[in-house]
Every structure is written in C-alpha cells, then in structure tokens.
Motif scaffolding. Structure first.
Motif, PDB file in Angstrom:
ATOM      1  N   GLU A  24       0.857  -1.190   0.000  1.00  0.00           N
ATOM      2  CA  GLU A  24       0.000   0.000   0.000  1.00  0.00           C
ATOM      3  C   GLU A  24       0.888   1.232   0.000  1.00  0.00           C
ATOM      4  O   GLU A  24       1.872   1.301   0.735  1.00  0.00           O
ATOM      5  CB  GLU A  24      -0.915   0.025   1.218  1.00  0.00           C
ATOM      6  CG  GLU A  24      -1.870   1.214   1.212  1.00  0.00           C
ATOM      7  CD  GLU A  24      -2.731   1.306   2.468  1.00  0.00           C
ATOM      8  OE1 GLU A  24      -3.958   1.104   2.354  1.00  0.00           O
ATOM      9  OE2 GLU A  24      -2.160   1.560   3.551  1.00  0.00           O
ATOM     10  N   GLY A  25       0.528   2.194  -0.830  1.00  0.00           N
ATOM     11  CA  GLY A  25       1.299   3.420  -0.887  1.00  0.00           C
ATOM     12  C   GLY A  25       0.408   4.643  -0.758  1.00  0.00           C
ATOM     13  O   GLY A  25      -0.800   4.574  -0.988  1.00  0.00           O
ATOM     14  N   THR A  26       1.055   5.755  -0.397  1.00  0.00           N
ATOM     15  CA  THR A  26       0.345   7.038  -0.299  1.00  0.00           C
ATOM     16  C   THR A  26       0.937   7.978  -1.331  1.00  0.00           C
ATOM     17  O   THR A  26       2.169   8.166  -1.398  1.00  0.00           O
ATOM     18  CB  THR A  26       0.497   7.646   1.108  1.00  0.00           C
ATOM     19  OG1 THR A  26      -0.008   6.723   2.081  1.00  0.00           O
ATOM     20  CG2 THR A  26      -0.268   8.956   1.210  1.00  0.00           C
ATOM     21  N   LEU A  37       4.918   7.582  -4.925  1.00  0.00           N
ATOM     22  CA  LEU A  37       4.236   7.110  -3.729  1.00  0.00           C
ATOM     23  C   LEU A  37       5.219   6.814  -2.601  1.00  0.00           C
ATOM     24  O   LEU A  37       6.344   6.344  -2.840  1.00  0.00           O
ATOM     25  CB  LEU A  37       3.452   5.830  -4.022  1.00  0.00           C
ATOM     26  CG  LEU A  37       2.318   5.908  -5.050  1.00  0.00           C
ATOM     27  CD1 LEU A  37       2.807   5.398  -6.388  1.00  0.00           C
ATOM     28  CD2 LEU A  37       1.127   5.095  -4.566  1.00  0.00           C
ATOM     29  N   ILE A  39       5.838   4.252   0.054  1.00  0.00           N
ATOM     30  CA  ILE A  39       5.401   2.875   0.291  1.00  0.00           C
ATOM     31  C   ILE A  39       5.990   2.317   1.596  1.00  0.00           C
ATOM     32  O   ILE A  39       6.003   1.103   1.809  1.00  0.00           O
ATOM     33  CB  ILE A  39       5.780   1.964  -0.899  1.00  0.00           C
ATOM     34  CG1 ILE A  39       7.281   2.006  -1.157  1.00  0.00           C
ATOM     35  CG2 ILE A  39       4.989   2.356  -2.142  1.00  0.00           C
ATOM     36  CD1 ILE A  39       7.749   1.019  -2.211  1.00  0.00           C
ATOM     37  N   ASP A  68      -3.963  10.309  -1.834  1.00  0.00           N
ATOM     38  CA  ASP A  68      -4.675   9.066  -2.140  1.00  0.00           C
ATOM     39  C   ASP A  68      -3.856   7.860  -1.689  1.00  0.00           C
ATOM     40  O   ASP A  68      -2.627   7.857  -1.806  1.00  0.00           O
ATOM     41  CB  ASP A  68      -4.928   8.946  -3.652  1.00  0.00           C
ATOM     42  CG  ASP A  68      -6.013   9.884  -4.148  1.00  0.00           C
ATOM     43  OD1 ASP A  68      -6.662  10.519  -3.301  1.00  0.00           O
ATOM     44  OD2 ASP A  68      -6.193   9.972  -5.385  1.00  0.00           O
ATOM     45  N   LYS A  69      -4.557   6.858  -1.203  1.00  0.00           N
ATOM     46  CA  LYS A  69      -3.904   5.594  -0.867  1.00  0.00           C
ATOM     47  C   LYS A  69      -4.277   4.565  -1.932  1.00  0.00           C
ATOM     48  O   LYS A  69      -5.429   4.498  -2.356  1.00  0.00           O
ATOM     49  CB  LYS A  69      -4.335   5.109   0.516  1.00  0.00           C
ATOM     50  CG  LYS A  69      -3.835   5.984   1.661  1.00  0.00           C
ATOM     51  CD  LYS A  69      -4.173   5.373   3.006  1.00  0.00           C
ATOM     52  CE  LYS A  69      -3.677   6.244   4.154  1.00  0.00           C
ATOM     53  NZ  LYS A  69      -2.209   6.389   4.161  1.00  0.00           N
ATOM     54  N   ASP A  71      -3.216   0.432  -3.602  1.00  0.00           N
ATOM     55  CA  ASP A  71      -2.401  -0.777  -3.627  1.00  0.00           C
ATOM     56  C   ASP A  71      -1.657  -0.837  -4.955  1.00  0.00           C
ATOM     57  O   ASP A  71      -2.238  -0.569  -6.026  1.00  0.00           O
ATOM     58  CB  ASP A  71      -3.276  -2.013  -3.473  1.00  0.00           C
ATOM     59  CG  ASP A  71      -3.820  -2.157  -2.058  1.00  0.00           C
ATOM     60  OD1 ASP A  71      -3.195  -1.619  -1.129  1.00  0.00           O
ATOM     61  OD2 ASP A  71      -4.883  -2.800  -1.897  1.00  0.00           O
TER      62      ASP A  71
END
Length: 372
Positions: A24-26, A37, A39, A68-69, A71
């Motif tokens: 999951e990354g932001t 992102l 991660i 935003d988050k 995958d």
C-alpha cells in the motif's frame, strides 16, 4: 557496544519489500507522466503512466490526487536509480483475470464498455484485461456495421478463457437469444389471437414490416396493411412508428399481425351499399384487356367489363378510359362471398339503349371476374 547511527535506526523501522509483492502506498506527488508514492520503504515508489493504465487518454493529474492511498505491485526493488518501480494496471489485471476466470466457470454475466472496434468484432476491457467478442457473437442477427456499439456498455458471457494464449472470448448472442425467448414466453402468456396491442415498427421490407411488441417481433405482412391495395410498405410505415396492431395468428413463437380491423372493413355493409341496381361513382384504378377495375372506396374494386363501357363497340378499355378517370355506373352483379362486383355504364344510358344494356353477357362477366 557501538551505538547505531540515526540512519541505521531509521532503516530498521522500514519494511523490507520484494519483487512481485503488493504494497500500500500514499501518493506524495503527481506528474503528467508518473505518480510518486510513499510505500514505507527507504526509497519512494515510482508509478509510470504506462503502468497505471492502458488508456493513454487518461490524465494522471485528474485521476490521482496527493494523499490518495492505493495498492500497487512491486516490479523492481531498485529501478537503477535507487527507486522502486511499481505497477498498478498489472495488479488490476490480476484481479480482472480472476474475475473473468470466475465468470467463465460460473457462467456469470459481465458488463463492460466497448473500448475498440476491431476487424471482425468488438474489444472490451475488464479491469485492464482485454476480451474479444467476435461479430458473429455480438447479436442474434448479422450486423455488418458495429459502430453503434462504440463506447457503449454491453453485457456478455465468457465462453472461452485461456490467459496463457491471451485468448478470452465473450458472447453477447446467448444473452439476447435467452432474453428474447423469455420475452416471447411472457408475451404469449398474456396475449391471444384477435387482441389489439401497441407496437413499434422495427424494420420495413418489401414484403411487410416487423413490429416490436415489447422484446418480441411480429410480422405485419403487406397483405394485412390495408383493406385496399398499396404500392409498397414504406408508403405506409417507417421505422420508429408506434402503431396499433391485431394479433392475427400465433404459430409457435411466430406472431402474424394485421391492421385490417373489422370495424373498418369496407365489405362490412357492402351488401346494402352495393346492392344490384344501385348507382355508384368511382375512379379507374387499373385496366386489363377485358375491362377496367373501378375503386368504389378503399378496399372495394368493381369490374367494368369492356362490353359495358359504352353503347358503341369498344375494342379495349384504354381506348376510352385511363387510370384516374371518374366514372358513374350501375351495379349489375354483387357476389359478397367472393367479393366481386360488376358495373355497367350502358345501363345508365338513354331508354332506347336500356334494352341492349340488359343483354349483358353475365357468363362472360362472371368468367372475367374469376380471372381477376
């Protein structure tokens, strides 16, 4: 015991990642050609536009926002510049492949937008996975021009699933056939012969018109379009017309229609209107060598035999009459069963000619009527 540096302590708090892993990354930055992102790794992850989607018309700055988050899947832990290469579309494609495999095994209906018109069929994309629908499976009838499906959402079944060969085939025809069968069954359960229903003209041909009765087509044959004669169905109807029709006959799944309603039947009161001895007016509708057919009203023609056109000898009707001429004549024969009426102009002539008019060759007229 040596103390750890700040960098070493920070690195120990960061997770370890591997190629192929889903993380999951932001989103921390969005550019026209890539998304960056966080991660939770010592390096940021880079998601190129080409790995976000196959649809190059998408604007990344509109599709993705900072914060935003999402995958993503790790392609490379080190892309050569110390950053992590990521993919989003492959992760979605993995999910899409599983979705299509399940749909294939369970015969589930899939709905997706047509992404491309291809030679011989349609291409749709389901979660980044391409599905091909051959032209022969797009509809239950042959459609030469598939352009009307462009950018349209359609439903279909997966009838072949072979991702290794990149061969995933969709079938829309099965659904249409099943829907029509169900609609036909429901319609036949609620209508009966002689009933009047409303329908929409779907297609007009040389021999008639197909009318949509609500998912089921009925045929309105040219012979059932009018009590009178018509030149061509397109003179009366066009695609899209909403009309009232009578269910004339139901034969299995085939439905024959008519707009020749009994209350408009011109022969309904013909015995009174066209009784022998009545004087009538009409227009010459067509001619033969043995006489002229006079239209008394729509759907009612009468024969004016060549021998009854004039006191003088007439070789053929066209010598003294032409189509469209109005004539006044006397009814000299009426046959309701065969819908035959015979006329005489001679019977209206001067008294001295009446005797001659009464010598009509009834047998000859009857014979010509039979030929008509």
């Amino acid at each position: 015991m040596s103390e750890l540096t700040f960098e070493q302590m920070l690195e120990e708090t960061l997770k370890t990642i591997h190629t192929g892993e889903v993380v999951e990354g932001t989103v921390i930055d969005v550019k026209p050609d890539e998304v960056i992102l966080n991660i939770g790794y010592k390096s940021d992850g880079i998601l190129p536009k080409s790995e976000y989607t196959n649809d190059l018309s998408i604007n990344l700055c509109d599709a993705v926002k900072v914060g935003d988050k999402m995958d993503v899947k790790v392609v490379k832990v080190n892309d050569g510049e110390g950053q992590v290469a990521l993919t989003y579309k492959r992760l979605i494609a993995d999910k899409g492949s599983k979705k299509l495999e399940d749909a294939f095994n369970n015969k589930e209906v899939i709905t997706a937008k047509v992404s491309q018109l291809r030679n011989g069929g349609l291409s749709v994309v389901v979660d980044e996975v391409n599905v091909f629908i051959p032209a022969s499976l797009v509809s239950d009838v042959y459609e030469k021009d598939l352009s009307k499906y462009e950018d349209q959402e359609i439903s279909f079944l997966i009838t072949e699933y072979n991702p290794k060969k990149r061969r995933i085939i969709g079938d829309r025809k099965q659904l249409i056939v099943a829907e029509k069968a169900k609609a036909t069954e429901e319609l036949l359960a609620r209508v009966k012969e002689g009933e009047i229903v409303e329908g929409t003209v779907k297609n007009v041909t040389d021999f008639g018109a197909f009318v949509d009765l609500g998912g089921v087509d009925g045929l309105l044959h040219i012979s059932e379009m009018s009590w009178g004669r018509i030149e061509h169905p397109k003179k009366l109807f066009k695609t899209g017309d909403v009309i009232k029709v009578m269910i004339k006959e139901i034969n299995g799944s085939k439905i024959a229609l008519s707009v020749k309603f009994d209350d408009a039947n011109p022969w309904k009161d013909a015995a009174e209107k066209y009784a022998i001895g009545n004087i009538v007016k009409g227009k010459v509708a067509r001619m033969t060598d043995f006489g002229a057919f006079v239209e008394l009203e729509t759907g009612v023609d009468a024969l004016l035999h060549v021998s009854q056109i004039s006191r003088n000898h007439v070789d053929k009707p066209s010598d003294v009459l032409k189509v469209g001429d109005e004539v006044e004549a006397k009814i000299v024969d009426f046959n309701e069963e065969n819908k035959k009426i015979s006329l005489s102009v001679k019977a209206l002539l001067a008294p001295e000619a009446e005797e001659e008019a009464e010598t009509v060759d009834v047998e000859a007229v009857a014979e010509e009527n039979a030929e008509a």
